[in-house]
Structure formats: C-alpha cells, structure tokens
Enzyme design. Structure first.
Site, PDB file in Angstrom:
ATOM      1  N   GLY A  29       0.818  -1.192  -0.597  1.00  0.00           N
ATOM      2  CA  GLY A  29      -0.342   0.353  -0.215  1.00  0.00           C
ATOM      3  C   GLY A  29       0.942   0.790   0.044  1.00  0.00           C
ATOM      4  N   ASN A  30       0.213   2.228   0.120  1.00  0.00           N
ATOM      5  CA  ASN A  30       1.041   3.756   0.554  1.00  0.00           C
ATOM      6  C   ASN A  30       0.505   4.593   1.948  1.00  0.00           C
ATOM      7  OD1 ASN A  30      -0.882   5.558  -0.949  1.00  0.00           O
ATOM      8  ND2 ASN A  30      -0.741   4.148  -2.842  1.00  0.00           N
ATOM      9  N   ARG A  31       0.644   5.669   1.324  1.00  0.00           N
ATOM     10  CA  ARG A  31       0.743   7.113   2.731  1.00  0.00           C
ATOM     11  C   ARG A  31      -0.442   7.999   2.642  1.00  0.00           C
ATOM     12  NH1 ARG A  31       4.263   5.966   6.612  1.00  0.00           N
ATOM     13  NH2 ARG A  31       6.386   5.255   5.990  1.00  0.00           N
ATOM     14  N   SER A  32      -0.981   7.797   1.026  1.00  0.00           N
ATOM     15  CA  SER A  32      -2.430   8.038   1.088  1.00  0.00           C
ATOM     16  C   SER A  32      -3.435   8.167   2.261  1.00  0.00           C
ATOM     17  CB  SER A  32      -2.885   8.019  -0.037  1.00  0.00           C
ATOM     18  OG  SER A  32      -4.046   8.871  -0.288  1.00  0.00           O
ATOM     19  N   ALA A  96      -3.753   8.133  -4.946  1.00  0.00           N
ATOM     20  CA  ALA A  96      -2.236   7.444  -5.119  1.00  0.00           C
ATOM     21  C   ALA A  96      -2.346   5.740  -5.671  1.00  0.00           C
ATOM     22  CB  ALA A  96      -2.113   7.528  -4.165  1.00  0.00           C
TER      23      ALA A  96
END
Ligand code: C5P
Length: 221
Positions: A29-32, A96
């Site tokens: 995943g990512n930090r969005s 994102a």
C-alpha cells in the site's frame, strides 16, 4: 465563487491509495489518506455536481451527497473509472495508484522461511494516461506527489497524460501531502502557466481547484 457552473455536471473523483495483494493477509500500500480527494468530492457535490467517488481504502466517512464506489487494487480502480468515463464532464484523479503490483498472489499466507524474501512486481496500468488517450470533451485533472524536481516532473506528467491541469505537491514539506490536513500546491496548466498557492487547509485547496475547473469549463463553452 462561480457555483453555477458545476450544477448538473458529472464529476468523477478518485481518492485514497490502492492496495495490491501479496497473499491472503498482506498487501502493498501507500501513505495516501484520501483527504484531498474526499474534500474535492464533497465540495463539488455542494456546488450541485453529480459526484462519483472511486475510492481506495481510507479511514474516512463517505462525503454526503456523493456516490461512493470502493475499490482495492489499481485494476479495480481502472475498471470502475473506465465504466463511468464517457458520461463524465470532469475527472479528478487524486488517488495514489500503485505503479507496480506483485506479479503473483500467493494462494496461502507466505511463510517465514528464508533470511530474505524477494518479491517480483509487474507494472500496473496507468489509469490517467489511458483516460488522456481516450479524452474527448472531458476536463482531466491529475495530481503529482513528488519528492524532487516538483515542477519538472509535474509538467512532464501533464504532457504525457494529456491533462488540462495538474495539482503538484512536494510531499517532503511539512504541512503538505500525505495525511496532513493542509497542503501546499502548485496548479499547472497546458499553456505552461503555474499558480503557486500558499499553505492552506485541503478543503480550501479543493475549492480553488474547483474554481479553476469552472474557469476551464466556461472557457470551453
Ligand atoms: O503516479 P504518478 O505520479 O504518475 O501520478 C500522477 C497522476 O496519475 C495522479 O493523478 C494519479 O492518480 C494518476 N495515476 C493513475 N494510474 C496510475 C498511476 C498514477 O491514474 N497507475
């Protein structure tokens, strides 16, 4: 503010980050946080637009008056967006999206065996680039979260993805980018002009982005 311009317009917003599964219990995943996209969706609905929000997982409540479609992976987001695209007047891609996904999804939970574990990733489709290639009457707005050469990278994305405007933010600045409630952005247009906004709440950035989209819609006539 020119509230009237968006009344009855169909606006698609994407928000949040994608999750790319690795095995039944894990994902990349990512930090969005989704805050920027949700703020835009909510503000557009308040201006009378018909808003569809295609959202990756976020901890946010669905905005009032918005049709929300939750997705997980980039491919799911792509399918959801493409299904709506032809009928939309404006698309704002604040999500994102993972550039790569695990090439293979393990059927069972990956076991802790070796000292190192190598993952093989394959490229995800670039949804916005596809939209740019298929663009007809739509106003297409992208986001660029950068950690270096903010303007150069954003201008290149605007051109490559055939966008009408790109919202660029340096995610290394305090008070900007992922998870913050404020943002510091530059708005970049096809004619090369750049509008630099000071640090402000994401809700205020959302209003200005929508104001500029109204201008673009009005100019297009
Ligand atoms: O990842 P990148 O910096 O190129 O993202 C720029 C824009 O393209 C963003 O608006 C993002 O939502 C969109 N994008 C996309 N599909 C991807 C990667 C990015 O739609 N696979």
């Amino acid at each position: 503010r020119p509230h009237g311009v968006l009344a009855g317009k169909r606006i698609l917003v994407t928000a949040g980050g994608t999750r790319e599964p690795l095995d039944p219990v894990r994902y990349l995943g990512n930090r969005s946080s989704g805050k920027m996209g949700y703020a835009i969706a909510e503000a557009a609905a308040l201006r009378g637009a018909e808003v569809i929000l295609v959202s990756g997982s976020t901890g946010l409540n669905p905005p009032r008056g918005v049709l929300v479609k939750m997705v997980e992976t980039a491919e799911e987001m792509r399918q959801a967006v493409l299904a709506e695209y032809a009928a939309c007047d404006v698309v704002i891609k604040a999500a994102a999206v993972a550039d790569y996904r695990p090439k293979e999804i393990a059927e069972h939970k990956i076991k802790k065996t070796g000292e190192t574990l190598t993952l093989v990733l394959e490229k995800n489709p670039d949804i916005l680039r596809e939209l740019g290639a298929l663009k007809r009457h739509q106003i297409l707005v992208g986001f660029a979260a950068e950690t270096q050469d903010l303007l150069g990278n954003a201008q290149e994305k605007l051109a490559k993805k055939n966008l009408d405007m790109i919202v660029a933010n340096d995610v290394t600045l305090p008070g900007a980018g992922f998870n913050a409630d404020t943002n510091i952005v530059k708005l970049i247009y096809r004619d090369g002009s750049v509008e630099e906004l000071e640090q402000m709440p994401k809700k205020r950035v959302a209003e200005i982005v929508l104001d500029r989209i109204c201008d673009l819609l009005t100019k297009r006539g």
